[in-house]
Design a protein around this motif. Structure first.
Motif, PDB file in Angstrom:
ATOM      1  N   HIS A   1     -11.384 -11.485   2.727  1.00  0.00           N
ATOM      2  CA  HIS A   1     -12.834 -11.528   2.598  1.00  0.00           C
ATOM      3  C   HIS A   1     -13.288 -11.689   1.156  1.00  0.00           C
ATOM      4  CE1 HIS A   1     -11.338  -7.431   2.092  1.00  0.00           C
ATOM      5  NE2 HIS A   1     -12.242  -7.359   1.140  1.00  0.00           N
ATOM      6  N   THR A   2     -12.335 -11.700   0.205  1.00  0.00           N
ATOM      7  CA  THR A   2     -12.711 -11.576  -1.199  1.00  0.00           C
ATOM      8  C   THR A   2     -13.386 -12.834  -1.729  1.00  0.00           C
ATOM      9  OG1 THR A   2     -10.462 -12.204  -1.654  1.00  0.00           O
ATOM     10  CG2 THR A   2     -10.993  -9.887  -1.849  1.00  0.00           C
TER      11      THR A   2
ATOM     12  N   ARG B   1      -1.016 -10.652  -0.731  1.00  0.00           N
ATOM     13  CA  ARG B   1      -1.480 -11.839  -0.016  1.00  0.00           C
ATOM     14  C   ARG B   1      -1.455 -13.050  -0.930  1.00  0.00           C
ATOM     15  NH1 ARG B   1      -4.254  -7.636   2.043  1.00  0.00           N
ATOM     16  NH2 ARG B   1      -4.105  -7.403   4.292  1.00  0.00           N
TER      17      ARG B   1
ATOM     18  N   ASP C   1      -1.177  -4.070  -4.664  1.00  0.00           N
ATOM     19  CA  ASP C   1      -2.038  -3.733  -3.534  1.00  0.00           C
ATOM     20  C   ASP C   1      -2.003  -4.879  -2.534  1.00  0.00           C
ATOM     21  OD1 ASP C   1      -3.816  -5.742  -4.304  1.00  0.00           O
ATOM     22  OD2 ASP C   1      -4.992  -4.377  -5.525  1.00  0.00           O
ATOM     23  N   GLY C   2      -2.671  -4.671  -1.412  1.00  0.00           N
ATOM     24  CA  GLY C   2      -2.638  -5.670  -0.350  1.00  0.00           C
ATOM     25  C   GLY C   2      -3.102  -7.033  -0.818  1.00  0.00           C
ATOM     26  N   GLN C   3      -4.112  -7.021  -1.691  1.00  0.00           N
ATOM     27  CA  GLN C   3      -4.664  -8.303  -2.150  1.00  0.00           C
ATOM     28  C   GLN C   3      -3.643  -9.114  -2.940  1.00  0.00           C
ATOM     29  OE1 GLN C   3      -7.356  -9.810  -1.338  1.00  0.00           O
ATOM     30  NE2 GLN C   3      -7.982  -8.120  -0.027  1.00  0.00           N
TER      31      GLN C   3
ATOM     32  N   GLU D   1      -3.106 -13.701  10.373  1.00  0.00           N
ATOM     33  CA  GLU D   1      -2.014 -13.667   9.408  1.00  0.00           C
ATOM     34  C   GLU D   1      -1.190 -14.962   9.428  1.00  0.00           C
ATOM     35  OE1 GLU D   1      -1.878 -11.316   7.181  1.00  0.00           O
ATOM     36  OE2 GLU D   1      -3.548 -10.260   8.104  1.00  0.00           O
TER      37      GLU D   1
ATOM     38  N   TYR E   1       0.796  -1.219   0.000  1.00  0.00           N
ATOM     39  CA  TYR E   1       0.000   0.000   0.000  1.00  0.00           C
ATOM     40  C   TYR E   1       0.832   1.275   0.000  1.00  0.00           C
ATOM     41  CZ  TYR E   1       0.013  -0.932   5.086  1.00  0.00           C
ATOM     42  OH  TYR E   1       0.338  -1.232   6.376  1.00  0.00           O
TER      43      TYR E   1
ATOM     44  N   PRO F   1     -18.963  -9.582   0.005  1.00  0.00           N
ATOM     45  CA  PRO F   1     -17.613  -9.050   0.180  1.00  0.00           C
ATOM     46  C   PRO F   1     -17.554  -7.554  -0.139  1.00  0.00           C
ATOM     47  CG  PRO F   1     -17.546 -11.109  -1.050  1.00  0.00           C
ATOM     48  CD  PRO F   1     -18.985 -10.746  -0.913  1.00  0.00           C
TER      49      PRO F   1
ATOM     50  N   HIS G   1       0.948  -9.878   6.624  1.00  0.00           N
ATOM     51  CA  HIS G   1       1.452  -8.634   7.185  1.00  0.00           C
ATOM     52  C   HIS G   1       0.734  -8.319   8.493  1.00  0.00           C
ATOM     53  CE1 HIS G   1       2.242  -4.051   6.418  1.00  0.00           C
ATOM     54  NE2 HIS G   1       2.780  -4.495   7.523  1.00  0.00           N
ATOM     55  N   VAL G   2       1.480  -8.251   9.566  1.00  0.00           N
ATOM     56  CA  VAL G   2       0.943  -7.762  10.828  1.00  0.00           C
ATOM     57  C   VAL G   2       1.413  -6.317  10.934  1.00  0.00           C
ATOM     58  CG1 VAL G   2       0.946  -8.019  13.331  1.00  0.00           C
ATOM     59  CG2 VAL G   2       1.060 -10.039  11.880  1.00  0.00           C
TER      60      VAL G   2
ATOM     61  N   PHE H   1     -18.818  -5.662   2.769  1.00  0.00           N
ATOM     62  CA  PHE H   1     -17.788  -5.743   3.803  1.00  0.00           C
ATOM     63  C   PHE H   1     -16.726  -4.678   3.554  1.00  0.00           C
ATOM     64  CE2 PHE H   1     -13.960  -7.580   5.703  1.00  0.00           C
ATOM     65  CZ  PHE H   1     -14.429  -8.031   6.921  1.00  0.00           C
ATOM     66  N   GLU H   2     -16.326  -4.563   2.284  1.00  0.00           N
ATOM     67  CA  GLU H   2     -15.311  -3.553   1.951  1.00  0.00           C
ATOM     68  C   GLU H   2     -15.852  -2.145   2.164  1.00  0.00           C
ATOM     69  OE1 GLU H   2     -13.482  -4.158  -1.855  1.00  0.00           O
ATOM     70  OE2 GLU H   2     -12.473  -5.978  -1.173  1.00  0.00           O
TER      71      GLU H   2
ATOM     72  N   ALA I   1     -11.843 -12.126   9.050  1.00  0.00           N
ATOM     73  CA  ALA I   1     -11.987 -12.235   7.597  1.00  0.00           C
ATOM     74  C   ALA I   1     -11.309 -11.071   6.879  1.00  0.00           C
ATOM     75  CB  ALA I   1     -13.466 -12.276   7.225  1.00  0.00           C
ATOM     76  N   PHE I   2     -10.974 -10.029   7.630  1.00  0.00           N
ATOM     77  CA  PHE I   2     -10.494  -8.788   7.026  1.00  0.00           C
ATOM     78  C   PHE I   2      -9.214  -9.020   6.214  1.00  0.00           C
ATOM     79  CE2 PHE I   2      -8.560  -4.449   7.531  1.00  0.00           C
ATOM     80  CZ  PHE I   2      -9.434  -3.862   6.652  1.00  0.00           C
ATOM     81  N   GLY I   3      -9.263  -8.631   4.945  1.00  0.00           N
ATOM     82  CA  GLY I   3      -8.122  -8.849   4.072  1.00  0.00           C
ATOM     83  C   GLY I   3      -8.227 -10.172   3.321  1.00  0.00           C
TER      84      GLY I   3
ATOM     85  N   GLY J   1      -8.427  -0.018   5.308  1.00  0.00           N
ATOM     86  CA  GLY J   1      -8.861  -0.416   3.981  1.00  0.00           C
ATOM     87  C   GLY J   1      -7.684  -0.572   3.042  1.00  0.00           C
ATOM     88  N   LYS J   2      -6.761   0.381   3.110  1.00  0.00           N
ATOM     89  CA  LYS J   2      -5.579   0.329   2.250  1.00  0.00           C
ATOM     90  C   LYS J   2      -4.743  -0.902   2.587  1.00  0.00           C
ATOM     91  CE  LYS J   2      -4.224   5.008   0.961  1.00  0.00           C
ATOM     92  NZ  LYS J   2      -3.290   6.049   1.410  1.00  0.00           N
ATOM     93  N   TYR J   3      -4.592  -1.145   3.875  1.00  0.00           N
ATOM     94  CA  TYR J   3      -3.820  -2.309   4.318  1.00  0.00           C
ATOM     95  C   TYR J   3      -4.402  -3.587   3.734  1.00  0.00           C
ATOM     96  CZ  TYR J   3      -3.129  -6.268   7.474  1.00  0.00           C
ATOM     97  OH  TYR J   3      -2.920  -7.513   7.989  1.00  0.00           O
ATOM     98  N   ALA J   4      -5.745  -3.667   3.714  1.00  0.00           N
ATOM     99  CA  ALA J   4      -6.382  -4.888   3.231  1.00  0.00           C
ATOM    100  C   ALA J   4      -6.424  -4.947   1.715  1.00  0.00           C
ATOM    101  CB  ALA J   4      -7.796  -4.980   3.793  1.00  0.00           C
ATOM    102  N   GLY J   5      -6.027  -3.871   1.048  1.00  0.00           N
ATOM    103  CA  GLY J   5      -6.039  -3.874  -0.405  1.00  0.00           C
ATOM    104  C   GLY J   5      -7.359  -3.410  -0.999  1.00  0.00           C
ATOM    105  N   ILE J   6      -8.083  -2.565  -0.248  1.00  0.00           N
ATOM    106  CA  ILE J   6      -9.346  -2.024  -0.751  1.00  0.00           C
ATOM    107  C   ILE J   6      -9.032  -0.684  -1.417  1.00  0.00           C
ATOM    108  CG2 ILE J   6     -11.606  -1.148  -0.089  1.00  0.00           C
ATOM    109  CD1 ILE J   6     -11.427  -3.023   2.375  1.00  0.00           C
TER     110      ILE J   6
END
Lengths: 511, 385
Positions: A366-367, A335, A330-332, A421, A308, B224, A341-342, B227-228, A362-364, B239-244
């Motif tokens: 959740h997709t 992963r 991006d974060g996705q 994580e 990010y 999802p 990443h903590v 959720f975002e 579920a955060f991160g 949000g940025k951390y999670a890639g949103i």
């Protein structure tokens, strides 16, 4: 002990919703002493001091100041009673001068000039009396953190405080700044001031306090003379059981390189270059620790690796190059590459504080198409079930997936992030400040989890400002200063002084 | 888990706010020499005393549910869409263009097409401020409110230059074809033999609004994407951390929000007026903000709040009709309700929270005196030592 206590609290109780933050607390502080209050995060230290300073109203109990029963409905009353507070996060106006900050809220009259003149002379007297030298005309934003703290102390003294409360004062200081602070506190004690020091660091308690009170889960579990106790004993009182203060680990068995960084540069949103061409490598089955004073580019390094923040240079993950600026950054996508990443700031980044624990699990992840989705929808029942299992494995308390993240203590919040994580079985774990604001009992557990992950052959990049943590966890240590890596050391071949010099940007290149 | 039980949060707080607003309104009515109880009676009789009254109340409620949902969806992403008024106005244009485009044979064909038209135009009107926010950082509150006025002017211009049939005096479009007329509640209930007044314009859109509530609930709490949206609304750094992607969320949320506001036109333009007239929205966009606030941005709360404001509008109209209380005072009463339920929410919430905290403390105190159960004793030491 025949003197009248400077402060005496009797039977103080305070609840926030179902959380009993303070339970029937009684404490007596002798004048002219430094009284430490130690306890884990969430033990109720800050709440107690906030009651004393008039931010909260106690549900029950009495406050006596110098033997007089006193009502403290607001901070004005606390100041009038001679209590000064130095907060963990300073309450200074950045673009005002020291002098202006000191009279702020204590101006007399409609015109500023007489107040400023009066403050200037008084400040000079205070500086001489307590060896607290600060340039009165310097603007706050130009001062180092250590000096800003002095301004906070001066602010309290200017308001004629003779009881000073300091809330986690060393959290933002470098080791040498902390030493200077302790010298100042010692001097204040000599002049007869009473000081209450709130901290979670055992070393500080042992170093400077006369008496120490231990809090646990809202209760005062013990008050002892510092000279008659030991760190081990205090830790036990804080946690309620014996604690290992050292990390037990076998030598690392490094395998193939997992993460390779070459000539990485990062410029932040304000256009300042924060990472200035660093190269490093983390192998499978080892922990690379990045030491350094906060703000020397470590955060930006983690952000780029976590996807990010953009950067230039090359980063390879298991030999494959990673996109650093484009659509796949991006974060996705990180992963998907096996990077977990903590983050350093779990409350701002790692967790959504208002979300339930299960939503945060579920955060991160959740997709759609992931383990937590069922067709177009999210499989909430499966997430809750999985969260329950994770909470049991990581000993999260209370083990209730439906509780909001904000209702957990710092240590338990961190365990929720860590469980999320680590249990993704990543190839590389980025972990920033793993135990910041985390209680001792949980620190031990978190350290064990990190080492266990390493022993499974995973690569770990650890960023921490706690030198102890870096020294005890890392297999290799790299020190960052001003966006550069100043040097790399093996923990067995270095010491705090050596690392401290590198952290200050001093290399023995000539030698 | 939180400060008070859910029922108190959702029902008790709004109820107390409402009572306070009612008391203050009663004082205002007393002040001009009228009888407040009588006034209340007129309002209740007028809005709920007959199927005629209910019909109007539900018709207004339908509007407010759509605009309330529009505001609520944006709230969840931490965005304040004040542009419901303009988006619903444009939605009306979309509905009208669809309805006038073809000689529709039956409403079952016209309705889906009109839904697409209304939602698309509403969404498009929200898309511009959304883009400016996402890419340029222009604050959405400022831009959406400006876009309301652009929408008003645009509709007046279009009605007078092109949409108005040649030779017509009134600035409105032609009447929609017979096949684009929606069944009213009277028509629908007649099928199953329930008598309902023929006069009020409440129509099948009411059920469309309820379906939209379900859809929004599903979106926000079960997908999802929802959720975002909620995660982004709570914390942008997280949000940025999670890639949103902030841009993506801002655009999608505003498109949904504008689309919902645009759907309101199904009720007013297609269901009631059966042609596009000037000022078809009549403040429903703004009332939607109060509805979303009072409904705590939850679809169920929005249905209840929508009904309340439907009641206030219809009851207020009746009150003005039967008494000498001027319509301006009706607006004052509505404003008081908005003030208490929306803006002064905390004033009511905090004392109620305190009551619950004290009660729980008292209970906890009693529990302390009873012998300790294993549940609340400190955890046992680990065996690992």
């Amino acid at each position: 002990m025949s003197t009248v206590p400077a402060i005496e609290l009797k039977g103080i109780s305070k609840a926030f919703g179902p959380v009993q933050a303070n339970k029937d607390i009684s404490i007596s502080v002798q004048p002219g002493t430094i009284h430490g209050i130690i306890g884990e995060n969430g033990a109720g230290k800050s709440t107690l001091m906030s009651i004393l300073y008039g931010f909260y109203k106690a549900d029950a109990g009495e406050i006596f100041i110098r033997g007089q029963r006193t009502q403290i409905p607001d901070s004005q009353a606390a100041i009038a009673a001679g209590i000064g507070m130095v907060f963990q996060h300073f309450k200074l106006v950045e673009n005002f001068t020291v002098l202006e900050n000191i009279i702020l809220g204590a101006e007399d009259g409609a015109l500023l000039a007489p107040s400023l003149a009066k403050a200037r002379t008084q400040l000079k007297n205070l500086a001489e009396e307590y060896e607290l030298n600060v340039d009165p005309d310097a603007r706050i934003e130009t001062l180092s953190v250590g000096y800003q703290q002095r301004v906070e102390i001066l602010k309290a003294l200017y308001r004629q405080a003779d009881i000073l409360i300091l809330d986690e004062p060393t959290g933002v200081l470098t080791p040498s700044e902390a030493d200077q602070l302790f010298r100042i506190l010692g001097r204040l004690r000599e002049e007869g001031k009473t000081i209450i020091l709130i901290t979670h660091k055992l070393r500080e308690i042992m170093e400077i306090t006369d008496t120490v009170s231990v809090m646990r889960r809202g209760e005062m579990t013990a008050t002892v003379k510092t000279s008659e106790t030991s760190p081990e004993h205090l830790a036990e009182l804080m946690v309620g059981r014996k604690v290992l203060l050292r990390v037990d680990k076998k030598p690392a068995q490094p395998g193939a390189p997992v993460l390779q960084v070459e000539n990485l540069r990062v410029t932040d949103n304000k256009g300042v270059e924060r990472v200035k061409g660093i190269s490093l490598e983390v192998r499978a089955g080892e922990i690379l620790g990045i030491a350094g004073v906060a703000g020397n580019g470590q955060s930006e390094l983690l952000e780029v690796l976590g996807g990010y923040q953009t950067g230039t240079g090359t980063i390879r993950m298991n030999g494959e190059e990673i996109d650093l600026t484009g659509k796949d950054s991006d974060g996705q996508s990180r992963r998907r590459r096996g990077i977990a990443h903590v983050p350093e700031d779990r409350q701002k980044e790692g967790l959504i504080m208002d979300f339930h624990a299960w939503e945060n699990t579920a955060f991160g992840y959740h997709t759609r198409g992931g383990a937590y989705s069922k067709g177009l929808l999210m499989d909430n029942a499966a997430i809750r079930e999985d969260t329950q299992a994770k909470m049991d494995r990581f000993d999260v308390r209370p083990p209730n997936p439906k509780l909001a993240a904000k209702n957990f203590s710092g240590g338990n919040q961190q365990k929720i992030v860590l469980a999320r994580e680590i249990e993704r079985n990543p190839d590389l774990l980025l972990i920033g400040q793993p135990t910041r604001g985390v209680d001792i009992g949980a620190i031990e557990f978190i350290h064990q989890q990190i080492v266990a992950l390493r022993d499974q052959g995973k690569a770990i990049l650890l960023v921490s400002v706690e030198l102890d943590e870096i020294m005890s966890l890392s297999d290799r240590i790299a020190v960052m200063f001003d966006g550069h890596i100043m040097g790399e050391r093996l923990p067995s071949e270095t010491n705090e002084k050596d690392l401290g010099l590198l952290m200050a940007g001093i290399t023995e290149s000539a030698a | 888990m939180d400060k008070m039980p859910a029922w108190a949060d959702v029902l008790l707080v709004p109820l107390v706010s409402l009572i306070l607003a009612a008391v203050l309104s009663a004082l205002v009515i007393l002040g001009i020499g009228e009888n407040p109880l009588e006034a209340l009676n007129y309002m209740i009789q007028g809005a709920l005393g007959s199927t005629y009254g209910w019909g109007y109340t539900l018709y207004y409620a339908t509007n407010f549910i759509f605009t309330g949902l529009a505001v609520a969806v944006a709230f969840h992403a931490s965005m304040f869409n004040i542009g419901g008024e303009g988006q619903a106005t444009l939605g009306g244009l979309g509905v009208a263009l669809v309805c006038l485009a073809l000689p529709w044979p039956h409403w079952t064909l016209a309705l889906p097409a009109a839904i697409i038209g209304g939602a698309l135009f509403g969404a498009a009107w929200a898309a511009i401020p959304a883009y400016l926010q996402a890419k340029r950082g222009s604050h959405i509150v400022i831009t959406t409110i400006m876009f309301n006025y652009i929408a008003f002017a645009l509709i007046i211009y279009l009605l007078n230059n092109g949409l108005k049939p040649v030779g017509q005096m009134e600035s409105s479009t032609a009447k929609f074809p017979e096949g684009a007329h929606l069944p009213t509640l009277h028509d629908m209930l007649a099928v199953i033999g329930i008598p309902f007044s023929k006069a009020p314009p409440v129509n099948i859109s009411l059920f469309l609004a309820l379906a939209a509530c379900y859809g929004v609930w599903l979106l926000l709490w079960r997908t999802p994407l929802g959720f975002e949206i909620r995660a982004f609304g709570k914390s942008e750094p997280a949000g940025k951390y999670a890639g949103i992607s902030p841009t993506k969320i801002i655009m999608i949320v505003m498109l949904i929000s504008g689309g919902l506001a645009g759907l309101m036109a199904i009720n007013t333009v297609m269901g009631e007026a059966e042609r596009l007239v000037n000022n078809s929205v009549q403040n429903a966009g703004f009332i939607g903000i109060a509805v979303a606030l009072m409904g705590r941005s939850h679809p169920l709360g929005i249905i209840l709040a929508g009904l309340l404001f439907g009641f206030l509008v219809q009851g207020g109209a009746e009150l003005a009709f039967w008494t000498s209380i001027p319509t301006e005072l009706i607006v004052v009463i509505q404003a008081l309700v908005i003030l208490f339920t929306g803006a002064l929410d905390n004033m009511v919430r905090m004392p109620i929270e305190a009551v619950f905290t004290r009660r729980r403390l008292a209970q906890a105190g009693r529990a302390e005196n009873t012998p300790r159960t294993p549940g609340n004793s400190p955890p046992p030491t680990t065996a690992a030592e």
